[in-house]
Design an enzyme around this catalytic site. Structure first.
Site, PDB file in Angstrom:
ATOM      1  N   SER A  43      10.334  29.434  59.041  1.00 27.09           N
ATOM      2  CA  SER A  43       9.260  28.502  58.684  1.00 27.09           C
ATOM      3  C   SER A  43       9.150  27.339  59.664  1.00 27.09           C
ATOM      4  O   SER A  43      10.132  26.640  59.929  1.00 27.09           O
ATOM      5  CB  SER A  43       9.560  27.944  57.279  1.00 27.09           C
ATOM      6  OG  SER A  43       8.894  26.723  57.070  1.00 27.09           O
ATOM      7  N   GLY A  44       7.944  27.112  60.163  1.00 27.84           N
ATOM      8  CA  GLY A  44       7.715  25.961  61.043  1.00 27.84           C
ATOM      9  C   GLY A  44       7.970  24.651  60.312  1.00 27.84           C
ATOM     10  O   GLY A  44       8.554  23.714  60.871  1.00 27.84           O
ATOM     11  N   LEU A  45       7.531  24.595  59.052  1.00 34.04           N
ATOM     12  CA  LEU A  45       7.748  23.383  58.248  1.00 34.04           C
ATOM     13  C   LEU A  45       9.242  23.117  58.084  1.00 34.04           C
ATOM     14  O   LEU A  45       9.723  22.000  58.321  1.00 34.04           O
ATOM     15  CB  LEU A  45       7.095  23.533  56.865  1.00 34.04           C
ATOM     16  CG  LEU A  45       7.413  22.425  55.859  1.00 34.04           C
ATOM     17  CD1 LEU A  45       6.881  21.085  56.332  1.00 34.04           C
ATOM     18  CD2 LEU A  45       6.853  22.754  54.483  1.00 34.04           C
ATOM     19  N   ASP A  55       5.739  18.575  61.027  1.00 33.18           N
ATOM     20  CA  ASP A  55       5.250  19.934  61.299  1.00 33.18           C
ATOM     21  C   ASP A  55       3.933  19.846  62.078  1.00 33.18           C
ATOM     22  O   ASP A  55       2.899  20.328  61.640  1.00 33.18           O
ATOM     23  CB  ASP A  55       5.074  20.668  59.955  1.00 33.18           C
ATOM     24  CG  ASP A  55       4.780  22.150  60.133  1.00 33.18           C
ATOM     25  OD1 ASP A  55       4.964  22.670  61.250  1.00 33.18           O
ATOM     26  OD2 ASP A  55       4.351  22.782  59.147  1.00 33.18           O
ATOM     27  N   ASP A  82       7.357  31.958  62.247  1.00 36.76           N
ATOM     28  CA  ASP A  82       6.105  31.217  62.083  1.00 36.76           C
ATOM     29  C   ASP A  82       5.901  30.455  63.396  1.00 36.76           C
ATOM     30  O   ASP A  82       6.507  29.406  63.608  1.00 36.76           O
ATOM     31  CB  ASP A  82       6.293  30.254  60.898  1.00 36.76           C
ATOM     32  CG  ASP A  82       5.196  29.217  60.801  1.00 36.76           C
ATOM     33  OD1 ASP A  82       4.160  29.355  61.480  1.00 36.76           O
ATOM     34  OD2 ASP A  82       5.382  28.255  60.016  1.00 36.76           O
ATOM     35  N   ASP A  84       3.241  28.998  64.511  1.00 33.84           N
ATOM     36  CA  ASP A  84       2.061  28.115  64.463  1.00 33.84           C
ATOM     37  C   ASP A  84       0.875  28.774  65.179  1.00 33.84           C
ATOM     38  O   ASP A  84       0.539  29.902  64.865  1.00 33.84           O
ATOM     39  CB  ASP A  84       2.410  26.741  65.052  1.00 33.84           C
ATOM     40  CG  ASP A  84       3.487  26.026  64.233  1.00 33.84           C
ATOM     41  OD1 ASP A  84       3.637  26.360  63.050  1.00 33.84           O
ATOM     42  OD2 ASP A  84       4.169  25.153  64.778  1.00 33.84           O
ATOM     43  N   GLU A 111      -1.318  31.535  63.722  1.00 35.06           N
ATOM     44  CA  GLU A 111      -2.417  31.111  62.854  1.00 35.06           C
ATOM     45  C   GLU A 111      -3.613  30.635  63.667  1.00 35.06           C
ATOM     46  O   GLU A 111      -3.461  30.144  64.793  1.00 35.06           O
ATOM     47  CB  GLU A 111      -1.928  30.003  61.903  1.00 35.06           C
ATOM     48  CG  GLU A 111      -1.531  28.715  62.592  1.00 35.06           C
ATOM     49  CD  GLU A 111      -0.729  27.766  61.686  1.00 35.06           C
ATOM     50  OE1 GLU A 111       0.187  28.234  60.984  1.00 35.06           O
ATOM     51  OE2 GLU A 111      -1.017  26.556  61.709  1.00 35.06           O
ATOM     52  N   LYS A 117      -1.034  21.681  65.597  1.00 39.13           N
ATOM     53  CA  LYS A 117      -1.537  21.940  64.241  1.00 39.13           C
ATOM     54  C   LYS A 117      -1.077  20.881  63.233  1.00 39.13           C
ATOM     55  O   LYS A 117      -0.152  20.099  63.517  1.00 39.13           O
ATOM     56  CB  LYS A 117      -1.102  23.343  63.774  1.00 39.13           C
ATOM     57  CG  LYS A 117       0.343  23.756  63.923  1.00 39.13           C
ATOM     58  CD  LYS A 117       1.393  23.005  63.112  1.00 39.13           C
ATOM     59  CE  LYS A 117       1.324  23.195  61.632  1.00 39.13           C
ATOM     60  NZ  LYS A 117       1.832  24.487  61.177  1.00 39.13           N
ATOM     61  N   ASN A 119       0.225  20.742  59.094  1.00 41.34           N
ATOM     62  CA  ASN A 119       0.698  21.642  58.048  1.00 41.34           C
ATOM     63  C   ASN A 119      -0.441  21.942  57.071  1.00 41.34           C
ATOM     64  O   ASN A 119      -1.235  21.064  56.743  1.00 41.34           O
ATOM     65  CB  ASN A 119       1.894  21.029  57.300  1.00 41.34           C
ATOM     66  CG  ASN A 119       2.423  21.974  56.237  1.00 41.34           C
ATOM     67  OD1 ASN A 119       1.972  21.962  55.090  1.00 41.34           O
ATOM     68  ND2 ASN A 119       3.349  22.833  56.617  1.00 41.34           N
ATOM     69  N   SER A 120      -0.487  23.177  56.594  1.00 37.74           N
ATOM     70  CA  SER A 120      -1.601  23.625  55.745  1.00 37.74           C
ATOM     71  C   SER A 120      -1.600  22.999  54.359  1.00 37.74           C
ATOM     72  O   SER A 120      -2.628  23.009  53.680  1.00 37.74           O
ATOM     73  CB  SER A 120      -1.547  25.147  55.592  1.00 37.74           C
ATOM     74  OG  SER A 120      -1.545  25.747  56.850  1.00 37.74           O
ATOM     75  N   ARG A 156      -2.635  35.043  61.051  1.00 40.25           N
ATOM     76  CA  ARG A 156      -2.751  34.215  59.845  1.00 40.25           C
ATOM     77  C   ARG A 156      -4.123  33.545  59.802  1.00 40.25           C
ATOM     78  O   ARG A 156      -4.514  32.861  60.742  1.00 40.25           O
ATOM     79  CB  ARG A 156      -1.630  33.177  59.848  1.00 40.25           C
ATOM     80  CG  ARG A 156      -1.807  32.050  58.852  1.00 40.25           C
ATOM     81  CD  ARG A 156      -0.511  31.302  58.711  1.00 40.25           C
ATOM     82  NE  ARG A 156      -0.657  29.987  58.166  1.00 40.25           N
ATOM     83  CZ  ARG A 156       0.356  29.150  57.950  1.00 40.25           C
ATOM     84  NH1 ARG A 156       1.600  29.531  58.253  1.00 40.25           N
ATOM     85  NH2 ARG A 156       0.152  27.951  57.457  1.00 40.25           N
ATOM     86  N   HIS A 187      -3.866  32.600  53.780  1.00 44.19           N
ATOM     87  CA  HIS A 187      -3.208  31.434  53.171  1.00 44.19           C
ATOM     88  C   HIS A 187      -4.172  30.679  52.260  1.00 44.19           C
ATOM     89  O   HIS A 187      -5.386  30.651  52.501  1.00 44.19           O
ATOM     90  CB  HIS A 187      -2.673  30.507  54.259  1.00 44.19           C
ATOM     91  CG  HIS A 187      -1.564  29.612  53.789  1.00 44.19           C
ATOM     92  ND1 HIS A 187      -0.923  29.771  52.582  1.00 44.19           N
ATOM     93  CD2 HIS A 187      -0.960  28.540  54.369  1.00 44.19           C
ATOM     94  CE1 HIS A 187       0.011  28.852  52.449  1.00 44.19           C
ATOM     95  NE2 HIS A 187       0.008  28.077  53.513  1.00 44.19           N
TER      96      HIS A 187
HETATM   97  C1  SPV Z   1       5.562  27.132  56.906  1.00 40.53           C
HETATM   98  O1  SPV Z   1       6.453  27.424  56.087  1.00 40.53           O
HETATM   99  O2  SPV Z   1       5.790  26.456  57.918  1.00 40.53           O
HETATM  100  C2  SPV Z   1       4.184  27.573  56.707  1.00 40.53           C
HETATM  101  C3  SPV Z   1       3.671  27.770  55.350  1.00 40.53           C
HETATM  102  O3  SPV Z   1       3.476  27.719  57.681  1.00 40.53           O
HETATM  103  S1  SPV Z   1       2.842  26.307  54.914  1.00 40.53           S
HETATM  104  O4  SPV Z   1       3.800  25.224  54.916  1.00 40.53           O
HETATM  105  O5  SPV Z   1       2.264  26.539  53.591  1.00 40.53           O
HETATM  106  O6  SPV Z   1       1.778  26.066  55.895  1.00 40.53           O
HETATM  107 MG    MG Z   2       4.142  26.755  59.321  1.00 42.71          MG
END
Ligand code: SPV
Ligand code: MG
Length: 300
Positions: A43-45, A55, A82, A84, A111, A117, A119-120, A156, A187
């Site tokens: 996970s990027g986050l 993130d 992930d 990004d 994505e 980016k 975070n979503s 994504r 997503h």
């Molecule tokens: C992550 O876990 O970094 C994701 C999912 O990309 S989200 O945080 O929902 O964007």
């Molecule tokens: Mg991410």
């Protein structure tokens, strides 16, 4: 043991819904594998949070790569990174795919947003989308670059996150599928699976679909299975549980100026040694080092 790329591909094409669990360093990757999961979400986050940054691509792509290398070395199940937006244009994606393959990463997810980016899940963040043809070019470049035929590239779709709606999501799904994506991650940050199920209703089941139910966590997993979803990502729960545990322990020790209040509650050092595979080094020492010599008291 099957190659990690092949393990991941089998997961993606399994008739039952499958799961990836988030990890953000070597230790958490190992914990995911020991819990019984068959794959890891890099996970990027979680990786950026563990590094103490946002993130927003504040950690460089090679810094992320270094973390992923430790994760890959610490586990024998595949990691889907992930990545990004792919950290740049199609050319950066090509170099990324080469480096991920060299580090034994099973799959990459990119994505369709713009670098750097947001975070979503952020409230009120700008979420500009990449042009469809430009993003399709990134997917094509990734697929053309991979050396291992089982390496998977997941596209994504952020159309729901950017509030562009179902029509845009479907248009993008079609384009990315045509560009060669092995799967599509759709997503949503609604608290119900409404957008995801609407998408599944229209999608012609031409490639596997991946979802991340962080916000619609009350949806039973059977709903995903029935909708034909292939892969569910539990995207950040190990990071979040470790934050709560560390905050609690730090507060108690700070308050009590003693370890008495926590020692029985926390993981024994012995368990840390086990997770580090300390026994292996002991055996290797027996094999490769001469026997321990007792010092000669005469000094001779
Ligand atoms: C992550 O876990 O970094 C994701 C999912 O990309 S989200 O945080 O929902 O964007
Ligand atoms: Mg991410």
């Amino acid at each position: 043991m099957q190659k990690k790329t092949s393990q991941f591909k089998s997961l993606l094409h399994s008739p039952d819904v499958q799961f990836l669990m988030e990890a953000h360093n070597g230790l958490s990757a190992k914990i995911v594998e020991e819990a019984g999961f068959k794959g890891i979400w890099g996970s990027g986050l979680a990786i950026s949070a563990a590094l103490g940054v946002r993130d927003n691509n504040e950690a460089s792509w090679t810094q992320v790569l270094d973390v992923v290398e430790f994760m890959s070395d610490a586990s024998s199940i595949p990691i889907m990174l992930d990545a990004d937006t792919g950290y740049g244009n199609f050319n950066n994606v090509r170099r990324l795919v080469r480096k991920l393959e060299q580090r034994g990463v099973g799959a990459v997810c990119i994505e369709d947003k713009l670098f750097p980016k947001n975070n979503s899940l952020l409230d009120d963040a700008r979420q500009p989308l990449e042009a469809i043809d430009v993003f399709a070019g990134k997917i094509k470049a990734a697929k053309d670059t991979q050396q291992d035929e089982d390496f998977c590239v997941i596209a994504r779709i952020e159309a729901f996150i950017a509030k562009w709606g179902l029509g845009e999501a479907l248009k993008r799904a079609e384009a990315y599928h045509k560009a060669g994506a092995d799967a599509l991650l759709i997503h949503s940050k609604l608290s119900t699976a409404e957008e995801i199920l609407a998408f599944m209703n229209e999608w012609q089941d031409t490639c596997p679909i991946v979802v991340v139910p962080t916000k619609y966590y009350t949806t039973p997993t059977s709903v995903f299975q029935e909708a034909g979803i292939s892969l569910v990502i539990w995207a950040n729960q190990l990071l979040r549980s470790s934050v709560a545990a560390m905050q609690k322990t730090a507060a108690i020790i700070h308050e009590q100026q003693s370890l008495l209040g926590v020692e029985k509650e926390i993981t024994p050092v012995k368990e840390v040694f086990r997770l580090q595979n300390t026994d292996e080094l002991k055996k290797a020492e027996e094999r490769y080092l001469p026997p321990t010599r007792t010092p000669d008291p005469s000094g001779g």
